[in-house]
Design a protein around this motif. Sequence first.
Motif, PDB file in Angstrom:
ATOM      1  N   VAL A  17       0.858  -1.182   0.000  1.00  8.61           N
ATOM      2  CA  VAL A  17       0.000   0.000   0.000  1.00  8.61           C
ATOM      3  C   VAL A  17       0.898   1.236   0.000  1.00  8.61           C
ATOM      4  O   VAL A  17       2.100   1.150   0.248  1.00  8.61           O
ATOM      5  N   TRP A  18       0.290   2.385  -0.287  1.00 13.31           N
ATOM      6  CA  TRP A  18       1.073   3.611  -0.283  1.00 13.31           C
ATOM      7  C   TRP A  18       0.192   4.786   0.094  1.00 13.31           C
ATOM      8  O   TRP A  18      -1.041   4.667   0.166  1.00 13.31           O
ATOM      9  N   HIS A  19       0.827   5.913   0.335  1.00  7.65           N
ATOM     10  CA  HIS A  19       0.101   7.114   0.733  1.00  7.65           C
ATOM     11  C   HIS A  19       0.877   8.322   0.242  1.00  7.65           C
ATOM     12  O   HIS A  19       2.113   8.290   0.176  1.00  7.65           O
ATOM     13  N   GLN A  20       0.149   9.363  -0.129  1.00 14.08           N
ATOM     14  CA  GLN A  20       0.807  10.605  -0.523  1.00 14.08           C
ATOM     15  C   GLN A  20       0.249  11.770   0.287  1.00 14.08           C
ATOM     16  O   GLN A  20      -0.934  11.808   0.620  1.00 14.08           O
ATOM     17  N   ARG A  21       1.134  12.683   0.612  1.00 15.21           N
ATOM     18  CA  ARG A  21       0.731  13.890   1.329  1.00 15.21           C
ATOM     19  C   ARG A  21       1.308  15.086   0.571  1.00 15.21           C
ATOM     20  O   ARG A  21       2.526  15.162   0.359  1.00 15.21           O
ATOM     21  N   ARG A  22       0.427  15.991   0.171  1.00  9.07           N
ATOM     22  CA  ARG A  22       0.871  17.116  -0.667  1.00  9.07           C
ATOM     23  C   ARG A  22       0.958  18.397   0.156  1.00  9.07           C
ATOM     24  O   ARG A  22       0.086  18.686   0.980  1.00  9.07           O
ATOM     25  N   SER A  23       2.012  19.161  -0.081  1.00  8.92           N
ATOM     26  CA  SER A  23       2.180  20.481   0.504  1.00  8.92           C
ATOM     27  C   SER A  23       2.765  21.380  -0.570  1.00  8.92           C
ATOM     28  O   SER A  23       3.959  21.292  -0.890  1.00  8.92           O
ATOM     29  N   GLY A  24       1.926  22.218  -1.166  1.00  7.10           N
ATOM     30  CA  GLY A  24       2.368  22.997  -2.311  1.00  7.10           C
ATOM     31  C   GLY A  24       2.685  22.066  -3.462  1.00  7.10           C
ATOM     32  O   GLY A  24       1.873  21.229  -3.842  1.00  7.10           O
ATOM     33  N   ARG A  25       3.877  22.197  -4.017  1.00 10.10           N
ATOM     34  CA  ARG A  25       4.292  21.302  -5.100  1.00 10.10           C
ATOM     35  C   ARG A  25       4.957  20.031  -4.578  1.00 10.10           C
ATOM     36  O   ARG A  25       5.148  19.082  -5.332  1.00 10.10           O
ATOM     37  N   ARG A  26       5.293  20.009  -3.289  1.00 11.46           N
ATOM     38  CA  ARG A  26       5.976  18.854  -2.725  1.00 11.46           C
ATOM     39  C   ARG A  26       4.971  17.747  -2.448  1.00 11.46           C
ATOM     40  O   ARG A  26       3.928  17.967  -1.817  1.00 11.46           O
ATOM     41  N   ILE A  27       5.286  16.536  -2.919  1.00 13.97           N
ATOM     42  CA  ILE A  27       4.438  15.374  -2.685  1.00 13.97           C
ATOM     43  C   ILE A  27       5.278  14.328  -1.965  1.00 13.97           C
ATOM     44  O   ILE A  27       6.205  13.746  -2.540  1.00 13.97           O
ATOM     45  N   ALA A  28       4.963  14.092  -0.689  1.00 11.75           N
ATOM     46  CA  ALA A  28       5.674  13.082   0.099  1.00 11.75           C
ATOM     47  C   ALA A  28       4.963  11.748  -0.102  1.00 11.75           C
ATOM     48  O   ALA A  28       3.793  11.596   0.262  1.00 11.75           O
ATOM     49  N   VAL A  29       5.658  10.786  -0.688  1.00 16.60           N
ATOM     50  CA  VAL A  29       5.083   9.481  -1.003  1.00 16.60           C
ATOM     51  C   VAL A  29       5.724   8.435  -0.096  1.00 16.60           C
ATOM     52  O   VAL A  29       6.952   8.281  -0.079  1.00 16.60           O
ATOM     53  N   THR A  30       4.877   7.731   0.660  1.00 16.68           N
ATOM     54  CA  THR A  30       5.336   6.613   1.482  1.00 16.68           C
ATOM     55  C   THR A  30       4.783   5.329   0.894  1.00 16.68           C
ATOM     56  O   THR A  30       3.569   5.209   0.691  1.00 16.68           O
ATOM     57  N   VAL A  31       5.653   4.367   0.616  1.00 18.16           N
ATOM     58  CA  VAL A  31       5.251   3.083   0.042  1.00 18.16           C
ATOM     59  C   VAL A  31       5.623   1.982   1.018  1.00 18.16           C
ATOM     60  O   VAL A  31       6.762   1.915   1.490  1.00 18.16           O
ATOM     61  N   GLU A  32       4.652   1.131   1.326  1.00 16.60           N
ATOM     62  CA  GLU A  32       4.854   0.007   2.236  1.00 16.60           C
ATOM     63  C   GLU A  32       4.741  -1.315   1.473  1.00 16.60           C
ATOM     64  O   GLU A  32       3.648  -1.841   1.286  1.00 16.60           O
ATOM     65  N   PRO A  33       5.871  -1.859   0.982  1.00 17.22           N
ATOM     66  CA  PRO A  33       5.817  -3.182   0.358  1.00 17.22           C
ATOM     67  C   PRO A  33       5.542  -4.246   1.420  1.00 17.22           C
ATOM     68  O   PRO A  33       6.014  -4.145   2.553  1.00 17.22           O
ATOM     69  N   LEU A  34       4.795  -5.271   1.056  1.00 15.71           N
ATOM     70  CA  LEU A  34       4.518  -6.347   2.002  1.00 15.71           C
ATOM     71  C   LEU A  34       5.684  -7.314   2.108  1.00 15.71           C
ATOM     72  O   LEU A  34       5.779  -8.064   3.076  1.00 15.71           O
TER      73      LEU A  34
END
Length: 399
Positions: A343-360
């Motif tokens: 699964v993964w998640h993204q958090r946006r702040s302005g143009r910055r996109i912090a992407v966290t990916v959790e491989p099983l």
Amino acid sequence: MTTRARATVTVSWPEANTRRLARQHLAAPAPSASASASPAEAVGAMLGAHAQVLSAAELSVGLRGDGLTRTDVRAALWAEGTGESGRTTLVKTFGPRGTVHLLPVADLSLWTGALSAVPTGPNLFSKDARMTPDQVEAVVAAVGDALQGVELTVDELSDEVVARTGPWAGDLVMPAFQTMWPRWRQVLHLAGHRGALAYAPNRGRKATYTNPGCTPMPGPAALAALVERYLYAYGPATPAHFARWLAAPKRWAAEQFASSAASGAIEEVEFADEGSAWVVAGDTDFPDEPARGVRLLPYFDAFTIASHPRERLFPGTAYERALGGGQAGNYPVLLVDGTVAGVWHQRRSGRRIAVTVEPLKPLPAPRLRDLEEQVERVAAIMEGTAELTVGTVTVGPHA
């Protein structure tokens, strides 16, 4: 007594899954410019992009074309920046399961004809809140009339509906988000399915609606066409799969398949652990090579919603981690070689996109490089700059 002919074609899960990915424009590598889908073609291929959260729909569409961005999707939806005033190729309205979707304008007649012919389930509202069949028809007609040639917020539309039907339509009897909504709003999605309502561009932070000027296709023809399109995109499939995708009764779905089979439009195959399943007649060519590559799909991407059997797409621990009570779409998912692997998640702040990916499972170096490329592609579609973290996704579903 008639005897049904035994299926002569056997389809494995890898064959079906690989073909679905290709037809969804999700096969690796990324589509070339010559094979790239336009926003409307991408949405048509996936049979609607879930758009309750519009940014997720923009990503779903962008992933299926070469060089597409969220601006391209918005231009196709609202004709922004196209230089062709009023010309759109996508519409935002109520689609399968009564949820908000992007649909191709060119297919709206088919969709409204089919969706308005799907049987409704039991009325879950209290007896005092329900509407009679005549009241339902009156409200749908009032919605269509009120929205002709204008764009109204839901409050403005409510005033118009009550004025055209009667005070009963405005009774505050629908519990919703710690408040109460007027009675007529319980058929808002039905007005969309009937072609009387679609979304218009937001007015500030408020959603607005308009009449898309659509005449629904006759129900039987529209349903037959939708069965074939579903099987082309997601076959082999069973009537139960089709019913789940539409939130329709299983017996009714079986009747639709039986009608299509009787006309020769679809044919039976043997499919993985499902046994008997169906494809479009003659559509029995499947790729020899299994799916390869890495993909990041957003919330409620059509591929994860409509592909079955779900236990094969979400194998092992993915079934518990990436589903909510068996329901797909609650989490954005990591696909590795065509199956859910995290699964993964993204958090946006302005143009910055912090992407966290959790491989099983730990990803080998080549797959990590593929993942980095996918994160960059997500950032390009969403017109930002990505930062990747491989680790645990701590937020819950729909975050």
